[in-house]
Design an enzyme around this catalytic site. Sequence first.
Site, PDB file in Angstrom:
ATOM      1  CE  LYS A 185      17.090  29.400 -54.235  1.00 30.89           C
ATOM      2  NZ  LYS A 185      16.737  28.346 -52.918  1.00 30.89           N
TER       3      LYS A 185
ATOM      4  CB  SER B 236      18.026  24.948 -54.269  1.00 28.60           C
ATOM      5  OG  SER B 236      17.341  25.733 -53.259  1.00 28.60           O
TER       6      SER B 236
ATOM      7  CB  SER C  27      17.654  25.602 -50.238  1.00 28.64           C
ATOM      8  OG  SER C  27      17.652  24.570 -50.787  1.00 28.64           O
TER       9      SER C  27
END
Length: 477
Positions: free
Chosen positions: A79, A154, A178
């Site tokens: 990420k 997210s 997330s």
Amino acid sequence: MDINTLTIDGARALVESREVSARALAEAHYAEIESRDETIGSYLTLTKERALAQAERIDCLAEKGDPLPPLAGVPVGIKDVLMTRGERTTAGSRFLEKFVAPYDATSVEKLEAAGAVCLGKLNCDEFAMGSSNENSAFYPVRNPRDTTRVPGGSSGGSAAAVAAGFAVATLGSDTGGSIRQPAAFCGVVGLLPTYGRVSRYGLIAFASSLDHVGPVTRTVKDAATLLEVIAGRDPMDSTSADVPVEKYSAACGRDVKGLRIGIPKEYFGEGLDPEIRQAVEQCIDGLRNAGCEIVSVSLPHTEYAIPVYYIVATAEASANLARFDGVRYTTRSPKAKTLADMYRLSRDEGFGAEVKRRILLGTYALSAGYYDAYYRKAQQVRTLLTRDFQNVFTTVDAVVTPVSPTVAFKLGEKANDPVSMYLSDIYTVTANLAGVPGISLPCGNNHEGLPIGIQILGKHFDESTVIQLAHAMEQQL
Ligand code: GLN
């Protein structure tokens, strides 16, 4: 070799037997990404040179017949809130569009030391703020199971890449859901370690007391294996805990008979999609049949979790994001003529709408005259929420809940309604507020074939029981 279903053990075995080289495995993934990621949007940056150099190191070891590390040749994605030395690291923000990280996050360093091949940096909501990945400053991610829908957020890129065959496993971050919610929306596994279990060094901070780094994978065992690699005390993160790291993968396959499972009634109330309720209840029946004792429990302060989370998280974000000022790291506004202009214009041009909304909310909650009414009160209620879990865990080994009240929604459906977006985090923010570990795994599909997730939460530092139960559920499905 089917790239879409490859597991960590599977990938490693291919490399170890030299049936497929680490290089060929990485290249096969890049070929998939290059042909199909245009429609999904999961990657922001590909780190090919780095990946192929690492793959070659692994292939050398394999050729010599040397013992291979646990993730040898396994293609992973990171990420883009985690620092990768010498590579662009954007946090999904225009502000960091050109930022090149000067060091590696500890979790990334550990993955590579274990032989993993980092393919690239994954799309996410800007500074990890969001539940749909629509807040990425670059492009949204689409759900590989239905490209008209969001992948969740997210860590939308982290979940979509695993679901689409663009990485065997990925790292995400979870501040209020997330990792778990995008895993549920995309039909993969997401693990939230206990707060302190995995170092946050090199994670671009959103809300430091709530941020966790964790794995997104295709199977529970893979999540356990990744956790084994990234967990542990790190002198670079003073909040990382000095608690022995267990052999989590050994919990897979352990008999669950006799475990006590709490079903918190607050997580099955109004607003929960009936199909999700049914799928989760069916899964709970499966645990009962496997010899678990299922008891109804109460986490009475759950109704305050969303307001508490959105005060604490925004307050911490407003402080953390003060460092992005047009002086260091970030893009500076070319229009600025004075020092004050430089701060104001750079921040105005650099941050997206959701990030600005949160900085404003957080600054307000911390300001003189409101601090006691909002921030202090929220911290007090956070303590009550934590005690709810402590109380429940004196009588049960884990609790089981849905991950999200709905399946993946359509792109644009909630984009203009922040409150409804915030409310969708109702079942996930509690674990971050209490700091307890959890996992999200697929437990079926709805009538449209969209994945449904189930969540297991456990005691502090008891990831093993969470993994043991999740693995048993996975086997039943
Ligand atoms: N959806 C939540 C938020 O927008 C959680 C985000 C996260 O876990 N990073 O804050």
